[in-house]
Design an enzyme around this catalytic site. Sequence first.
Site, PDB file in Angstrom:
ATOM      1  N   ASN A  48       0.833  -1.196   0.000  1.00 55.32           N
ATOM      2  CA  ASN A  48       0.000   0.000   0.000  1.00 55.32           C
ATOM      3  C   ASN A  48       0.874   1.256   0.000  1.00 55.32           C
ATOM      4  O   ASN A  48       1.955   1.287   0.590  1.00 55.32           O
ATOM      5  CB  ASN A  48      -1.002  -0.001   1.152  1.00 55.32           C
ATOM      6  CG  ASN A  48      -0.399  -0.169   2.529  1.00 55.32           C
ATOM      7  OD1 ASN A  48       0.526  -0.941   2.734  1.00 55.32           O
ATOM      8  ND2 ASN A  48      -0.947   0.552   3.500  1.00 55.32           N
ATOM      9  N   GLU A  91       0.199   5.268   0.669  1.00 57.37           N
ATOM     10  CA  GLU A  91      -0.742   6.289   1.104  1.00 57.37           C
ATOM     11  C   GLU A  91      -0.359   7.666   0.571  1.00 57.37           C
ATOM     12  O   GLU A  91       0.761   7.880   0.103  1.00 57.37           O
ATOM     13  CB  GLU A  91      -0.797   6.327   2.632  1.00 57.37           C
ATOM     14  CG  GLU A  91      -1.375   5.067   3.232  1.00 57.37           C
ATOM     15  CD  GLU A  91      -1.452   5.106   4.746  1.00 57.37           C
ATOM     16  OE1 GLU A  91      -2.113   4.208   5.290  1.00 57.37           O
ATOM     17  OE2 GLU A  91      -0.863   5.990   5.389  1.00 57.37           O
ATOM     18  N   CYS A 137      -4.177   0.821  -2.639  1.00 62.00           N
ATOM     19  CA  CYS A 137      -4.016  -0.391  -1.836  1.00 62.00           C
ATOM     20  C   CYS A 137      -3.026  -1.360  -2.467  1.00 62.00           C
ATOM     21  O   CYS A 137      -2.801  -1.358  -3.685  1.00 62.00           O
ATOM     22  CB  CYS A 137      -5.359  -1.093  -1.688  1.00 62.00           C
ATOM     23  SG  CYS A 137      -6.628  -0.112  -0.877  1.00 62.00           S
ATOM     24  N   GLU A 156      -3.345  -4.521  -2.987  1.00 58.21           N
ATOM     25  CA  GLU A 156      -3.966  -5.457  -3.927  1.00 58.21           C
ATOM     26  C   GLU A 156      -4.028  -4.880  -5.336  1.00 58.21           C
ATOM     27  O   GLU A 156      -3.741  -5.566  -6.316  1.00 58.21           O
ATOM     28  CB  GLU A 156      -5.388  -5.810  -3.476  1.00 58.21           C
ATOM     29  CG  GLU A 156      -5.469  -6.439  -2.115  1.00 58.21           C
ATOM     30  CD  GLU A 156      -5.688  -5.438  -0.989  1.00 58.21           C
ATOM     31  OE1 GLU A 156      -4.936  -4.430  -0.898  1.00 58.21           O
ATOM     32  OE2 GLU A 156      -6.611  -5.658  -0.179  1.00 58.21           O
ATOM     33  N   CYS A 172     -10.454  -4.403   0.368  1.00 59.49           N
ATOM     34  CA  CYS A 172     -11.548  -3.435   0.432  1.00 59.49           C
ATOM     35  C   CYS A 172     -12.447  -3.609  -0.799  1.00 59.49           C
ATOM     36  O   CYS A 172     -12.111  -4.344  -1.735  1.00 59.49           O
ATOM     37  CB  CYS A 172     -11.001  -2.008   0.509  1.00 59.49           C
ATOM     38  SG  CYS A 172     -10.302  -1.381  -1.030  1.00 59.49           S
ATOM     39  N   CYS A 192     -10.808  -2.741  -4.219  1.00 63.38           N
ATOM     40  CA  CYS A 192      -9.867  -3.781  -4.663  1.00 63.38           C
ATOM     41  C   CYS A 192     -10.608  -5.020  -5.150  1.00 63.38           C
ATOM     42  O   CYS A 192     -10.223  -5.639  -6.137  1.00 63.38           O
ATOM     43  CB  CYS A 192      -8.902  -4.145  -3.538  1.00 63.38           C
ATOM     44  SG  CYS A 192      -7.711  -2.839  -3.214  1.00 63.38           S
TER      45      CYS A 192
END
Length: 133
Positions: free
Chosen positions: A42, A44, A53, A55, A86, A89
């Site tokens: 990830n 940010e 993310c 994924e 999430c 994703c």
Amino acid sequence: MRKIEALQILKNIIKKAYCPYSNFPVAALVEDNNGEYATGINVENASFGLTVCAERIAMFNFVVNGFKNPVRLFLYAPTEDFTPPCGACRQVLAEFNPDMEIILFNKEENFTSYKLSELLPQSFSGENLKGKQ
């Protein structure tokens, strides 16, 4: 790929996660049936909506590397509970294989697995766009 091998790769790359706001590192690995794989962590951003993310980064790297037909995603977050992808994703992964196996690892190195279609039933797909223009 064996689960223990995937977990070791994930534990190595999670150190690269850029998560100064949430302090919630995540690492992902997408694999095909030939053992080809791509990873992601990830990343940010202070403008939280621009965060990406692990994924999605792994899936995008999979595509960039020219791999096709992902069959499984390994996901590691150093948490007590299992951390599933999430919703965003899940939708991105479903674009490539709605029945992909999702294998989640926690900090105790335990795992559980799901089919993506269990986590995202009735996903939106290209079929929904046919005849709509």
